[in-house]
Design a protein around this motif. Structure first.
Motif: not given
Length: 184
Positions: A78-99
């Motif tokens: 398998x391969x692993x990836x994320x919606x966002x490639x950079x960490x949001x502060x405090x591990x919060x969910x990405x915001x709409x514009x970031x995603x």
């Protein structure tokens, strides 16, 4: 469509959103990019930002241990990836514009991998891959077929660490993934 090297380079130099300002490392993806199985999370956490590799923290270790017990291994299955490639502060969910700024990179990765199965780990990837009408608690474990790809939302392994009552459902989903993977 960019090829792997150019896509990685473009992601590494991306400044399309504020997440690039505080990243230690861009977290591109990891595993077998020729696999037919792709897991998608929301965004890197602290451990991932430090290493540049997705799913290496506690949640990643839980996922890897569970998948290994099903004889599914990162380097070959398998391969692993994320919606966002950079960490949001405090591990919060990405915001709409970031995603939105990162989705083009994930779409390019999907095109290059050409998976038969995509697993959305949690609510964030479920929202961006399947749509806002999908709810992780209600729809987890259900297959959706789009453009010839089987897609299933399931809990993010971090949710299992926070609420162990979800573990049996998560385990059932992982066994179902293995079953479908063997069937295709």
């Amino acid at each position: 469509m960019l090829q792997w090297k150019d896509l990685y380079e473009e992601c590494s130099n991306c400044t399309s959103c504020r997440l690039s300002e505080s990243r230690t490392n861009m977290v591109f993806g990891d595993g077998n990019y020729k696999s037919d199985l792709l897991f998608v999370g929301e965004a890197p956490g602290r451990d991932e930002d430090a290493s540049g590799v997705p799913f290496v923290g506690k949640a990643g270790k839980l996922l890897e241990k569970a998948l290994n017990s099903l004889d599914l291994h990162r380097e070959k299955d398998y391969y692993l990836a994320n919606i966002c490639k950079c960490r949001p502060e405090n591990n919060r969910n990405p915001k709409e514009d970031e995603a939105a700024a990162c989705l083009q990179y994930l779409r390019n990765q999907v095109a290059l991998i050409n998976p038969k199965i995509i697993i959305c780990l949690g609510a964030v990837p479920t929202k961006y891959i399947l749509g806002k009408e999908f709810k992780i608690t209600r729809d987890r474990g259900k297959w959706v077929k789009r453009k010839g790809i089987y897609i299933m939302p399931t809990f993010h392994p971090a949710a299992i660490l926070r609420d162990t009552n979800k573990k049996p459902l998560f385990w059932e989903d992982l066994k179902e993934i293995k079953r479908v993977k063997e069937m295709l």
